[in-house]
Write an enzyme that holds these catalytic residues in place. Structure first.
Site, PDB file in Angstrom:
ATOM      1  N   GLU A 158       0.802  -1.239   0.000  1.00  0.00           N
ATOM      2  CA  GLU A 158       0.000   0.000   0.000  1.00  0.00           C
ATOM      3  C   GLU A 158       0.829   1.281   0.000  1.00  0.00           C
ATOM      4  O   GLU A 158       0.577   2.185   0.791  1.00  0.00           O
ATOM      5  CB  GLU A 158      -0.966  -0.005   1.193  1.00  0.00           C
ATOM      6  N   ASN A 201       2.103  -5.229  -3.132  1.00  0.00           N
ATOM      7  CA  ASN A 201       0.697  -5.534  -2.857  1.00  0.00           C
ATOM      8  C   ASN A 201      -0.087  -4.244  -2.592  1.00  0.00           C
ATOM      9  O   ASN A 201       0.412  -3.354  -1.897  1.00  0.00           O
ATOM     10  CB  ASN A 201       0.652  -6.424  -1.603  1.00  0.00           C
ATOM     11  N   HIS A 237     -10.548  -6.298  -2.173  1.00  0.00           N
ATOM     12  CA  HIS A 237     -11.616  -6.144  -1.182  1.00  0.00           C
ATOM     13  C   HIS A 237     -12.779  -5.436  -1.887  1.00  0.00           C
ATOM     14  O   HIS A 237     -12.683  -4.253  -2.217  1.00  0.00           O
ATOM     15  CB  HIS A 237     -11.138  -5.287  -0.005  1.00  0.00           C
ATOM     16  N   GLU A 266      -6.159 -10.820  -1.083  1.00  0.00           N
ATOM     17  CA  GLU A 266      -6.966 -10.597   0.128  1.00  0.00           C
ATOM     18  C   GLU A 266      -8.444 -10.568  -0.238  1.00  0.00           C
ATOM     19  O   GLU A 266      -9.217  -9.750   0.274  1.00  0.00           O
ATOM     20  CB  GLU A 266      -6.570  -9.273   0.801  1.00  0.00           C
ATOM     21  N   ASP A 268     -12.185 -10.555  -0.663  1.00  0.00           N
ATOM     22  CA  ASP A 268     -13.481 -10.692   0.001  1.00  0.00           C
ATOM     23  C   ASP A 268     -14.482  -9.805  -0.726  1.00  0.00           C
ATOM     24  O   ASP A 268     -14.110  -8.776  -1.303  1.00  0.00           O
ATOM     25  CB  ASP A 268     -13.444 -10.434   1.523  1.00  0.00           C
TER      26      ASP A 268
HETATM   27  C1  XIL Z   1      -6.405  -6.198   8.278  1.00  0.00           C
HETATM   28  C2  XIL Z   1      -6.753  -7.357   9.203  1.00  0.00           C
HETATM   29  O1  XIL Z   1      -7.654  -8.194   8.526  1.00  0.00           O
HETATM   30  C3  XIL Z   1      -7.367  -6.847  10.474  1.00  0.00           C
HETATM   31  O2  XIL Z   1      -7.521  -7.913  11.403  1.00  0.00           O
HETATM   32  C4  XIL Z   1      -6.480  -5.762  11.104  1.00  0.00           C
HETATM   33  O3  XIL Z   1      -7.148  -5.213  12.214  1.00  0.00           O
HETATM   34  C5  XIL Z   1      -6.190  -4.680  10.085  1.00  0.00           C
HETATM   35  O4  XIL Z   1      -5.603  -5.259   8.940  1.00  0.00           O
HETATM   36  N1  XIL Z   1      -4.998  -4.555   3.686  1.00  0.00           N
HETATM   37  C6  XIL Z   1      -4.013  -5.388   4.152  1.00  0.00           C
HETATM   38  C7  XIL Z   1      -4.280  -6.265   5.320  1.00  0.00           C
HETATM   39  O5  XIL Z   1      -2.937  -5.484   3.548  1.00  0.00           O
HETATM   40  O6  XIL Z   1      -3.148  -6.471   6.113  1.00  0.00           O
HETATM   41  C8  XIL Z   1      -5.401  -5.726   6.164  1.00  0.00           C
HETATM   42  O7  XIL Z   1      -5.694  -6.687   7.170  1.00  0.00           O
HETATM   43  C9  XIL Z   1      -6.606  -5.420   5.312  1.00  0.00           C
HETATM   44  C10 XIL Z   1      -6.290  -4.394   4.272  1.00  0.00           C
END
Ligand code: XIL
Length: 446
Positions: A158, A201, A237, A266, A268
């Protein structure tokens, strides 16, 4: 898996589980009725984020172990968890996840080395030259500990701002070290574990937009100058404000064309039912359409532990039941589907699932008989079927052909061997030989 690990204990454990992994993979590949085995059939991994503190929950671990072939520690490898004070590394929770994954033959994604978030405050208070030293020491500390055990590392996470500018995000690294911190992190990472794939990422980079263009330009520049980068992770996401982009596949492909692997890291998707299932299908199909898309990871096992708590964005509900999205993913991966949940998209018949099973005795003698069950698909083609044959208590089955039985007491559940796929109206049969043991009654077939 090559296992050249700094710590003897980690190396020894890892070597042992490598053999177990092969057996597990070969076994599940036959059935292709789990996400991991179906993805393996497509040459991909199918992973999930895992939290160490849920590993003691039987249903959580059973679902994890059954379905997934890769894990990403959800928080346990982040800077605040692994180096809470300078030079003091704490690997307990992350080690638990890595050990568990290895005991199940799963691969591990490393997440993440350099990120503005979940960063202990001591890092932000360092001056530029100290910060550079600390960043490299952190990368070396983590990658050294897990050397040879991580298939891909999110080296930098990020680093770009949201919105239209394509600019870098403000962080201690960006603000004090400038754009060059990303390149430096990748060079340090390559030396620390040459076997690991090194990924950049990010989120909101899933479609073609200003942010993904900026990442694209960076990767193109890295490739042209020989900065070591192997992969780009697309967090993915999604929800109604941030839907699956229509140019998702095209975006994955343009990155792949730069000479890097791409991974969905990641995933979802908030929602439920058939709409959520259809969105998951789009994502899986996009990955499968890009030969350098090497795997997908969903961001959690069950809705009840999702970081998007109200959004029910995952494949298993709070009771670990498979959601329509699960069945859609399995089907998109070419898995066998599960006709046990009528109404799920991806299931044969989409809710008007129908097939019939009829039983006949095809041979009979004093001590035994042969039975045959014929399965006939209804109005729609089917890709799998399940039949139960309940025998009178005395009887026992001595052999069975053209089906795959599992037995529990006097109930035999039979699934296809080679003959799961039937066109609409088409039939197949399996047969079996029964020892009567004094009972001539017919079995019940359902
Ligand atoms: C999130 C986790 O799922 C949570 O449990 C934590 O509180 C915050 O981080 N981008 C990412 C992940 O790269 O590491 C994040 O994970 C979600 C967004």
């Amino acid at each position: 898996m090559s296992m050249t690990v700094r710590s003897l204990t980690r190396a020894a454990t890892a070597g042992l589980v490598a053999a177990a992994a092969l057996t597990a993979a070969a076994h599940s590949a036959e059935a292709a009725d789990t996400l991991g085995s179906a993805a393996a059939g497509q040459g991909r991994y199918f992973g999930t984020a895992v939290a160490a503190n849920h590993l003691g929950e039987a249903d959580y671990t059973a679902t994890l172990d059954r379905e997934f072939s890769s894990v990403t520690p959800e928080n346990e490898m982040k800077w605040d968890a692994t180096e809470p004070s300078r030079g003091t590394f704490t690997f307990g929770s992350a080690d638990r996840i890595v050990d568990h994954a290895q005991s199940q033959g799963m691969d591990v994604r490393g997440h993440t080395l350099v990120w503005h978030s979940q960063l202990p405050s001591w890092v932000g208070s360092l001056g530029a030259s100290d910060l550079r030293t600390a960043m490299n020491a952190h990368i070396n500390g983590l990658m050294g500990h897990y050397k040879g055990e991580i298939h891909s590392w999110d080296v930098v996470n990020e680093a770009f701002q949201d919105g239209g500018s394509g600019a870098r995000r403000s962080s201690p690294f960006q603000d004090k070290l400038g754009n060059g911190f990303i390149e430096e992190a990748f060079r340090t990472a390559r030396a620390a574990d040459p076997a690991a794939k090194l990924c950049y990422n990010d989120y909101n980079t899933d479609g073609v937009n200003a942010k993904s263009n900026a990442v694209y330009d960076m990767v193109e520049d890295f490739k042209s100058r020989g900065v070591p980068i192997d992969c780009v992770g697309f967090q993915s996401h999604f929800n109604s404000n941030s839907p699956v982009p229509s140019d998702y596949r095209q975006n994955l492909q343009r990155f792949a064309d730069l000479g890097v692997d791409v991974q969905i890291t990641e995933l979802d998707i908030e929602g439920s039912g058939s709409a959520q299932a259809a969105d998951y299908t789009k994502v899986v199909e996009a990955c499968l359409a890009v030969s350098r898309c090497t795997g997908m990871t969903v961001w959690g096992v069950t809705d009840k532990y999702s970081w998007r708590s109200g959004g029910t964005p995952l494949l298993f509900d709070g009771n670990y039941q498979e959601k329509p999205a699960h069945d859609a993913v399995l089907s998109a991966l070419g898995g066998s589907g599960d006709p046990g949940d009528p109404g799920d998209p991806g299931d044969p018949g989409d809710g008007t699932l129908s097939c019939t099973a009829t039983y006949t005795r095809t041979a009979d003698w004093s001590s035994g008989y042969n039975g045959q069950v014929t399965i006939t698909a209804g109005d729609e083609p089917i890709s799998s079927w399940t039949t139960t044959v309940t025998l009178p208590a005395q009887q026992s089955v001595s052999s069975l052909w053209n089906g795959t039985p599992t037995r529990s007491g006097n109930v035999m559940t039979v699934r296809p061997s080679w003959n799961g796929t039937l066109a609409a109206g088409a039939s197949t049969s399996f047969g079996f030989t029964v020892a009567k043991n004094g009972s001539d009654a017919a079995p019940a077939v359902g």
